[in-house]
Design a protein around this motif. Structure first.
Motif, PDB file in Angstrom:
ATOM      1  N   VAL A   1      -9.807  25.721  42.100  1.00 15.65           N
ATOM      2  CA  VAL A   1     -10.505  26.987  42.237  1.00 15.65           C
ATOM      3  C   VAL A   1     -11.894  26.676  42.769  1.00 15.65           C
ATOM      4  N   VAL A   2     -12.276  27.358  43.846  1.00 13.34           N
ATOM      5  CA  VAL A   2     -13.615  27.195  44.404  1.00 13.34           C
ATOM      6  C   VAL A   2     -14.312  28.548  44.406  1.00 13.34           C
ATOM      7  N   ASP A   3     -15.640  28.505  44.421  1.00 14.85           N
ATOM      8  CA  ASP A   3     -16.391  29.758  44.481  1.00 14.85           C
ATOM      9  C   ASP A   3     -16.538  30.211  45.924  1.00 14.85           C
ATOM     10  N   ALA A   4     -17.329  31.233  46.161  1.00 17.09           N
ATOM     11  CA  ALA A   4     -17.465  31.804  47.499  1.00 17.09           C
ATOM     12  C   ALA A   4     -18.114  30.841  48.484  1.00 17.09           C
ATOM     13  N   LEU A   5     -18.857  29.856  47.977  1.00 13.92           N
ATOM     14  CA  LEU A   5     -19.501  28.873  48.844  1.00 13.92           C
ATOM     15  C   LEU A   5     -18.638  27.648  49.099  1.00 13.92           C
ATOM     16  N   GLY A   6     -17.455  27.618  48.505  1.00 13.04           N
ATOM     17  CA  GLY A   6     -16.568  26.471  48.674  1.00 13.04           C
ATOM     18  C   GLY A   6     -16.848  25.348  47.697  1.00 13.04           C
ATOM     19  N   LEU A   7     -17.631  25.623  46.662  1.00 18.20           N
ATOM     20  CA  LEU A   7     -17.924  24.611  45.649  1.00 18.20           C
ATOM     21  C   LEU A   7     -16.852  24.656  44.562  1.00 18.20           C
ATOM     22  N   PRO A   8     -16.317  23.498  44.179  1.00 14.86           N
ATOM     23  CA  PRO A   8     -15.250  23.480  43.173  1.00 14.86           C
ATOM     24  C   PRO A   8     -15.735  23.986  41.819  1.00 14.86           C
ATOM     25  N   VAL A   9     -14.920  24.819  41.199  1.00 16.21           N
ATOM     26  CA  VAL A   9     -15.232  25.368  39.886  1.00 16.21           C
ATOM     27  C   VAL A   9     -14.330  24.746  38.827  1.00 16.21           C
ATOM     28  N   ASP A  10     -13.051  24.615  39.132  1.00 16.85           N
ATOM     29  CA  ASP A  10     -12.094  24.036  38.193  1.00 16.85           C
ATOM     30  C   ASP A  10     -10.885  23.536  38.983  1.00 16.85           C
ATOM     31  N   PHE A  11     -10.143  22.609  38.384  1.00 21.10           N
ATOM     32  CA  PHE A  11      -8.955  22.089  39.048  1.00 21.10           C
ATOM     33  C   PHE A  11      -7.953  21.628  38.007  1.00 21.10           C
ATOM     34  N   ALA A  12      -6.730  21.482  38.463  1.00 24.43           N
ATOM     35  CA  ALA A  12      -5.663  20.923  37.632  1.00 24.43           C
ATOM     36  C   ALA A  12      -4.830  20.021  38.522  1.00 24.43           C
ATOM     37  N   ILE A  13      -4.485  18.857  38.019  1.00 27.80           N
ATOM     38  CA  ILE A  13      -3.684  17.901  38.775  1.00 27.80           C
ATOM     39  C   ILE A  13      -2.249  17.997  38.281  1.00 27.80           C
ATOM     40  N   THR A  14      -1.326  18.125  39.224  1.00 31.38           N
ATOM     41  CA  THR A  14       0.086  18.226  38.876  1.00 31.38           C
ATOM     42  C   THR A  14       0.840  17.026  39.418  1.00 31.38           C
ATOM     43  N   VAL A  15       2.030  16.830  38.904  1.00 31.12           N
ATOM     44  CA  VAL A  15       2.885  15.774  39.440  1.00 31.12           C
ATOM     45  C   VAL A  15       3.408  16.212  40.796  1.00 31.12           C
TER      46      VAL A  15
END
Length: 123
Positions: A2-16
């Motif tokens: 998930v990134v904000d309107a400026l393209g800065l990462p807010v949160d992530f999840a790594i999947t297999v």
């Protein structure tokens, strides 16, 4: 991710590798609680749309071709989704991210966090 309107990462999840990217989406949406979510067709599911509606979030997601009733979306606003693609392009400049040299989840998560930090610091 998930990134904000400026393209800065807010949160992530790594999947297999064999898990679809839309499966951890409800968890990420709950953690971030966005006001507007721009996503591609892969995230067009009734469950995700209902979750977004319950949060009072606008869903800017084009309908899949197999959907019987095509749901409308804001095509002009959808163009801003390129911020996510640009963030991933920036991440892929780090060879460890792009080729996934790190085999353990802990180490690969650290690489992703370092890429996020790099984005936030604008290095």
């Amino acid at each position: 991710m998930v990134v904000d309107a400026l393209g800065l990462p807010v949160d992530f999840a790594i999947t297999v590798g064999q898990r679809h990217d839309s499966q951890p989406a409800p968890e990420l949406i709950a953690r971030v609680a966005p006001r507007c979510l721009l996503a591609d067709k892969a995230y067009d599911s009734n469950a995700i749309r209902e979750q977004l509606a319950s949060l009072g979030c606008d869903a800017v997601i084009p309908s899949k071709s197999v959907r019987k009733v095509v749901l409308p979306h804001d095509a002009e606003l959808y163009k801003a989704r390129s911020a996510v693609e640009c963030t991933f392009a920036l991440f892929k400049q780090a060879r460890r991210f792009a080729t996934r040299y790190e085999k353990t989840l802990r180490n690969y998560t650290a690489v992703v966090l370092l890429c996020c930090i790099k984005c936030w610091l604008r290095i």
